[in-house]
Design a protein around this motif. Sequence first.
Motif, mmCIF file in Angstrom:
data_model
loop_
_atom_site.group_PDB
_atom_site.id
_atom_site.type_symbol
_atom_site.label_atom_id
_atom_site.label_comp_id
_atom_site.label_asym_id
_atom_site.label_seq_id
_atom_site.Cartn_x
_atom_site.Cartn_y
_atom_site.Cartn_z
ATOM 1 N N UNK A 161 0.841 -1.204 0.000
ATOM 2 C CA UNK A 161 0.000 0.000 0.000
ATOM 3 C C UNK A 161 0.865 1.240 0.000
ATOM 4 N N UNK A 162 1.939 1.203 0.839
ATOM 5 C CA UNK A 162 2.830 2.370 0.897
ATOM 6 C C UNK A 162 3.506 2.590 -0.446
ATOM 7 N N UNK A 163 3.932 1.499 -1.130
ATOM 8 C CA UNK A 163 4.595 1.637 -2.426
ATOM 9 C C UNK A 163 3.634 2.211 -3.470
ATOM 10 N N UNK A 164 2.351 1.726 -3.443
ATOM 11 C CA UNK A 164 1.359 2.229 -4.393
ATOM 12 C C UNK A 164 1.098 3.711 -4.192
ATOM 13 N N UNK A 165 1.000 4.080 -2.887
ATOM 14 C CA UNK A 165 0.742 5.491 -2.575
ATOM 15 C C UNK A 165 1.915 6.348 -3.004
ATOM 16 N N UNK A 166 3.129 5.860 -2.756
ATOM 17 C CA UNK A 166 4.313 6.633 -3.146
ATOM 18 C C UNK A 166 4.397 6.757 -4.667
ATOM 19 N N UNK A 167 4.009 5.690 -5.396
ATOM 20 C CA UNK A 167 4.005 5.773 -6.866
ATOM 21 C C UNK A 167 3.015 6.828 -7.345
ATOM 22 N N UNK A 168 1.837 6.829 -6.716
ATOM 23 C CA UNK A 168 0.843 7.824 -7.092
ATOM 24 C C UNK A 168 1.325 9.219 -6.742
ATOM 25 N N UNK A 169 2.000 9.328 -5.597
ATOM 26 C CA UNK A 169 2.502 10.653 -5.187
ATOM 27 C C UNK A 169 3.560 11.155 -6.157
ATOM 28 N N UNK A 220 2.903 23.714 -13.289
ATOM 29 C CA UNK A 220 3.650 24.926 -12.919
ATOM 30 C C UNK A 220 4.265 25.536 -14.168
ATOM 31 N N UNK A 221 4.785 24.668 -15.048
ATOM 32 C CA UNK A 221 5.409 25.171 -16.261
ATOM 33 C C UNK A 221 4.364 25.769 -17.204
ATOM 34 N N UNK A 222 3.137 25.196 -17.244
ATOM 35 C CA UNK A 222 2.094 25.661 -18.145
ATOM 36 C C UNK A 222 1.308 26.820 -17.553
ATOM 37 N N UNK A 223 1.421 26.933 -16.291
ATOM 38 C CA UNK A 223 0.642 27.985 -15.603
ATOM 39 C C UNK A 223 -0.226 27.355 -14.524
ATOM 40 N N UNK A 224 0.137 27.611 -13.277
ATOM 41 C CA UNK A 224 -0.503 26.947 -12.127
ATOM 42 C C UNK A 224 -1.709 27.734 -11.686
ATOM 43 N N UNK A 225 -2.802 26.982 -11.503
ATOM 44 C CA UNK A 225 -4.010 27.618 -10.991
ATOM 45 C C UNK A 225 -4.166 27.265 -9.513
ATOM 46 N N UNK A 226 -4.985 28.083 -8.889
ATOM 47 C CA UNK A 226 -5.217 27.864 -7.448
ATOM 48 C C UNK A 226 -5.840 26.513 -7.197
ATOM 49 N N UNK A 227 -6.734 26.070 -8.022
ATOM 50 C CA UNK A 227 -7.402 24.798 -7.822
ATOM 51 C C UNK A 227 -6.429 23.632 -7.972
ATOM 52 N N UNK A 228 -5.453 23.791 -8.873
ATOM 53 C CA UNK A 228 -4.459 22.713 -9.016
ATOM 54 C C UNK A 228 -3.637 22.560 -7.746
ATOM 55 N N UNK A 229 -3.262 23.706 -7.138
ATOM 56 C CA UNK A 229 -2.470 23.651 -5.900
ATOM 57 C C UNK A 229 -3.267 23.019 -4.768
ATOM 58 N N UNK A 230 -4.530 23.371 -4.663
ATOM 59 C CA UNK A 230 -5.349 22.800 -3.581
ATOM 60 C C UNK A 230 -5.516 21.279 -3.765
ATOM 61 N N UNK A 231 -5.747 20.870 -5.015
ATOM 62 C CA UNK A 231 -5.928 19.436 -5.257
ATOM 63 C C UNK A 231 -4.648 18.662 -4.944
ATOM 64 N N UNK A 232 -3.497 19.251 -5.313
ATOM 65 C CA UNK A 232 -2.222 18.566 -5.041
ATOM 66 C C UNK A 232 -1.980 18.427 -3.535
ATOM 67 N N UNK A 233 -2.272 19.505 -2.838
ATOM 68 C CA UNK A 233 -2.056 19.447 -1.372
ATOM 69 C C UNK A 233 -2.976 18.409 -0.746
ATOM 70 N N UNK A 234 -4.217 18.355 -1.180
ATOM 71 C CA UNK A 234 -5.184 17.398 -0.616
ATOM 72 C C UNK A 234 -4.763 15.973 -0.915
ATOM 73 N N UNK A 235 -4.340 15.723 -2.180
ATOM 74 C CA UNK A 235 -3.894 14.368 -2.514
ATOM 75 C C UNK A 235 -2.631 13.987 -1.757
ATOM 76 N N UNK A 236 -1.726 14.932 -1.550
ATOM 77 C CA UNK A 236 -0.473 14.641 -0.818
ATOM 78 C C UNK A 236 -0.756 14.308 0.641
#
Length: 636
Positions: free
Chosen positions: A408-416, A427-443
Amino acid sequence: MTRTPATLIFPSLRAALRHRNRLAIFVVPWVIGLGLGVPSLWYQIGVNAREPQIRNREETLSQAYDILGRTLDRLGRDALFLADLQSRFSETANPLAPLSVEIFQSFAASSPDYDQVRWLDTDGNERLRINHRGGGEPVVVAEEQLQNKADRPYFRDTATLPLHGLYFSALDLNIENGVVERPHLPTLRVASPVFRNGIKQGIIVINYRSTRLLERLKRLDTSVDLYLMNQAGYWIQGPDADANWAWQIGEPTPDADRTGRQRGVSQGGRGFFHSGDGDWSYRRFDPGAGLLATGEVVEMRAPDASLYLLARDAAGATNSQETRGKLILGMVAATLAVVALAVTGRLANGMEAESEWARQMEDTNRTLRETNEKLSVTQRELARAERLSSLGLMVAGVAHEMNTPLGSAALVLSKAAKDLRLFKERIAAGLRRSDLDRYIEDSDASLDLVRDAIHRCTALVQRFKQVAVDRATLERRDIDLAAFIPDADPRLRKWDASAGISLTLNVPDDLAITTYPGPFAQVLSNLLNNSLLHAFDAGKPGMITIKVRRLADQVLIEFSDDGRGINETDIQKIFEPFFSTARHSGGTGLGLHIVHQIVTEVLGGSISVESPPPGEARGTRFIIRLPRIAPAQAGT
């Protein structure tokens, strides 16, 4: 070749010397029995055989005593009678009355043993004397031949006696004019005072010739030698005629046992003693004692008048019963000695054969020990292989248990990692606020999953580390079981019965023991885990019961459940390390092994298991016995 007794005895002796210590157990009782028993029986046979002889001697002594008593009592009565007659005649100063002379002559003639009958006045002068000798008629001694006897003991002692007093002299040889009369005349003098109107008139003296009395005593019993001895230990009538009257005639005597006889008869009025010339029975005779006892005499004199009657078996008298008994005893003793010798020889030969057999057995045992050592090595190798197999199963179980959280830890780390890569592209294409929130929540979610997996792995490793119990930190103290058991595991204090499993605690109040709380709590926790993990089928109700009882110097703890129980094959191995029937569901096989180690080696008790318990259809019961005071130093 035929073996004779002579050829058999020597090997037995050699064997006996080699096995003397073992043979002593058998031989010593025989030696003691024969050495003590035979002399004792020999002596007892002599005692029993001599009892009739002793009775015969006693009967002879009694007859002689009666003869002396009757004879001298009659003599004493005659003296008293004559003194009473004389008191009726005239005063001593007057001429003698013819009647007095006639009475004295008649009295002397009444007995052939009355040698002299005399009347002495108060000064010791013979006033009248009748001689009666040679069997002739009594003769009145002429006045000019009368003597003064004031210096004689019989006059001095009798003169001091009261009315009805009596004097018996010692039995000795008669003395005339200061010289022992010849032929020897054994004489005993009896005297009594004469009173008239309360005034002493003199004394009456009768000289009793004792020859016929002594001859009668001598012929009393031919199977018994009867002798007469005076108080000084001298013979009056003894074994050697040359020793008779030795104190008077002054002749050399071969009698050297006088002191021994005196010492022997000094024990009392009658009895037995042994001297150099045999076994003796004796009895003391006091002249006139019968008259004094009946009151016929008021007082007596002459303390040296006592006589001793002594008896021993005649030289020719033999006791055939004693001889026969001792002969039989000797034959029996000789037979027993021969039997003991023969049995000892057989035992010695048997011990020799046993030693040879033992040597052969030792060789066989040596071979067996070598074989057993090889077998032990093989068993140790098998046990090592079994332990390695168990270790492999444990490692497989550990790997299986840790594979899920690690996967489970390996799968989660792969997804992370994938999410991080996408996050970089945005970030390279242009980061939106919603993208940052989703990344933080998934992390955050991924980190929670990884953290939970790591915690599960850590807990699993800690469970397996319980095999090595750290005893260096053990501390013994007093605990109250009613308060301690609910705190031994948090689940016991606040039980969760939502899964359908109920708990019953039955612990008496005021039951305290001295033990090690940490290990004890671990025992209860491991038993609880074992029941919850293995006893009950999923979704089915059940009950766990912990019951404590007080014994004399122990406490009895019964941990039972009504689950499925343990089969007969598995119950023999449940305390072995790494044995588990639930390897697929997380069991490691260490829980009950740890329980057994702690109970037996740390707490000093014992544990057993019953499945099902007696009287029950199913279930399992663990029975733990703990001492009220645990050992001061726990086993390692």
